[in-house]
Design a protein around this motif. Structure first.
Motif, PDB file in Angstrom:
ATOM      1  N   UNK A  67      31.885  72.149 -87.360  1.00  0.00           N
ATOM      2  CA  UNK A  67      32.425  73.007 -86.908  1.00  0.00           C
ATOM      3  C   UNK A  67      32.418  74.510 -86.790  1.00  0.00           C
ATOM      4  N   UNK A  68      31.757  74.817 -85.475  1.00  0.00           N
ATOM      5  CA  UNK A  68      31.958  76.369 -85.212  1.00  0.00           C
ATOM      6  C   UNK A  68      32.892  77.193 -84.461  1.00  0.00           C
ATOM      7  N   UNK A  69      33.190  77.687 -85.290  1.00  0.00           N
ATOM      8  CA  UNK A  69      34.755  79.204 -85.246  1.00  0.00           C
ATOM      9  C   UNK A  69      34.428  80.310 -84.996  1.00  0.00           C
ATOM     10  N   UNK A 126      40.287  69.571 -89.064  1.00  0.00           N
ATOM     11  CA  UNK A 126      38.814  70.802 -90.263  1.00  0.00           C
ATOM     12  C   UNK A 126      38.151  69.764 -90.632  1.00  0.00           C
ATOM     13  N   UNK A 127      39.533  68.602 -91.339  1.00  0.00           N
ATOM     14  CA  UNK A 127      39.661  67.392 -92.523  1.00  0.00           C
ATOM     15  C   UNK A 127      39.009  66.589 -92.026  1.00  0.00           C
ATOM     16  N   UNK A 128      39.618  66.299 -89.906  1.00  0.00           N
ATOM     17  CA  UNK A 128      38.683  64.982 -89.259  1.00  0.00           C
ATOM     18  C   UNK A 128      37.341  65.036 -89.563  1.00  0.00           C
ATOM     19  N   UNK A 129      36.596  66.341 -89.168  1.00  0.00           N
ATOM     20  CA  UNK A 129      35.727  66.319 -88.656  1.00  0.00           C
ATOM     21  C   UNK A 129      34.233  66.556 -89.574  1.00  0.00           C
ATOM     22  N   UNK A 130      35.177  66.696 -91.133  1.00  0.00           N
ATOM     23  CA  UNK A 130      34.014  66.478 -92.358  1.00  0.00           C
ATOM     24  C   UNK A 130      34.003  64.681 -92.765  1.00  0.00           C
ATOM     25  N   UNK A 131      35.171  64.549 -92.301  1.00  0.00           N
ATOM     26  CA  UNK A 131      34.747  62.758 -92.771  1.00  0.00           C
ATOM     27  C   UNK A 131      34.207  62.399 -91.627  1.00  0.00           C
ATOM     28  N   UNK A 132      33.716  63.001 -90.181  1.00  0.00           N
ATOM     29  CA  UNK A 132      32.847  61.807 -89.732  1.00  0.00           C
ATOM     30  C   UNK A 132      31.858  62.981 -89.558  1.00  0.00           C
ATOM     31  N   UNK A 182      26.775  66.785 -82.493  1.00  0.00           N
ATOM     32  CA  UNK A 182      27.633  66.024 -83.895  1.00  0.00           C
ATOM     33  C   UNK A 182      28.739  67.526 -84.144  1.00  0.00           C
ATOM     34  N   UNK A 183      28.904  68.450 -83.483  1.00  0.00           N
ATOM     35  CA  UNK A 183      29.233  69.184 -83.355  1.00  0.00           C
ATOM     36  C   UNK A 183      30.569  70.209 -82.372  1.00  0.00           C
ATOM     37  N   UNK A 184      32.051  70.842 -82.762  1.00  0.00           N
ATOM     38  CA  UNK A 184      32.939  71.605 -82.219  1.00  0.00           C
ATOM     39  C   UNK A 184      33.190  72.893 -82.500  1.00  0.00           C
ATOM     40  N   UNK A 185      33.232  73.846 -81.521  1.00  0.00           N
ATOM     41  CA  UNK A 185      32.994  74.709 -80.929  1.00  0.00           C
ATOM     42  C   UNK A 185      34.238  75.368 -80.499  1.00  0.00           C
ATOM     43  N   UNK A 186      35.600  76.437 -81.397  1.00  0.00           N
ATOM     44  CA  UNK A 186      36.274  76.264 -81.352  1.00  0.00           C
ATOM     45  C   UNK A 186      36.203  78.027 -80.911  1.00  0.00           C
ATOM     46  N   UNK A 187      36.527  78.353 -79.924  1.00  0.00           N
ATOM     47  CA  UNK A 187      36.046  80.056 -79.239  1.00  0.00           C
ATOM     48  C   UNK A 187      37.082  80.799 -79.021  1.00  0.00           C
TER      49      UNK A 187
END
Length: 205
Positions: free
Chosen positions: A190-192, A180-186, A108-113
């Protein structure tokens, strides 16, 4: 009697094991279904980001260019000047289709490269508003070309001094805030790794 209770206990044990297995399988199934659903939502939000962010502004200005080769007040009539009317449309563009993002649904991680650098484009138009030739000191074609190029450089400098870049950055941050808000909700992390992360830290806590 003891044998009957032993059989009943054995049957109950089997039932309990079956129920436990059923419960575990269903919980895992529900959990997997939730992960799939959440991932779809996150991916949809990322797809919404994958579009052009364009901020436009229009500029206009008058510029006077004097060619005073004769400074004596008695020879002033020999001098020449020109007034330009300069207009321009400026754009700052973030091509978010070039954004690089990895989605790790298991953790459950989003990585913005990376996020593409903004591209600034200026489309100037220079017109002669008025022109006064000096006697025996006419504007040549090279004079006009030179003054036109100077007018374009002036408008480029004005665009650089304006707030168009900061407006484009604010729009980019606003779009990223939705992710970011969507990620926090679920409850995703996020790794930015982009320079914009510092503007979004509070949303990632």
């Amino acid at each position: 009697m003891f044998k009957i209770w032993k059989k009943i206990s054995f049957v109950l044990s089997i039932i309990i094991v079956i129920l436990a297995l059923y419960f575990i399988i269903n919980v895992r199934s529900d959990s997997n279904d939730n992960i799939v659903a959440d991932t779809r939502i996150i991916n949809h939000e990322i797809e919404r980001l994958n579009k052009m962010i364009v901020i436009e502004q229009n500029y206009s200005a008058f510029r006077t260019k004097d060619f005073n080769k004769f400074n004596s007040k008695y020879l002033d009539f020999l001098n020449k000047n020109i007034v330009l009317y300069i207009t321009a449309k400026a754009q700052v563009v973030y091509d978010m289709k070039k954004m690089i993002v990895e989605v790790d649904s298991i953790n459950k991680r989003i990585h913005i490269l990376s996020i593409p650098e903004p591209q600034v484009e200026v489309f100037p138009n220079v017109e002669i508003y008025s022109m006064e030739d000096g006697m025996f000191n006419r504007f040549s074609k090279s004079d006009l070309n030179l003054v036109m190029e100077e007018g374009k450089r002036d408008i480029y400098k004005e665009v650089e001094k304006s707030n168009i870049k900061s407006l484009a950055k604010k729009q980019l941050i606003s779009n990223l805030q939705d992710l970011y808000s969507m990620a926090k909700l679920y409850r995703w992390q996020i790794q930015d790794d982009t320079p914009y992360a510092k503007d979004l830290i509070p949303l990632n806590d």
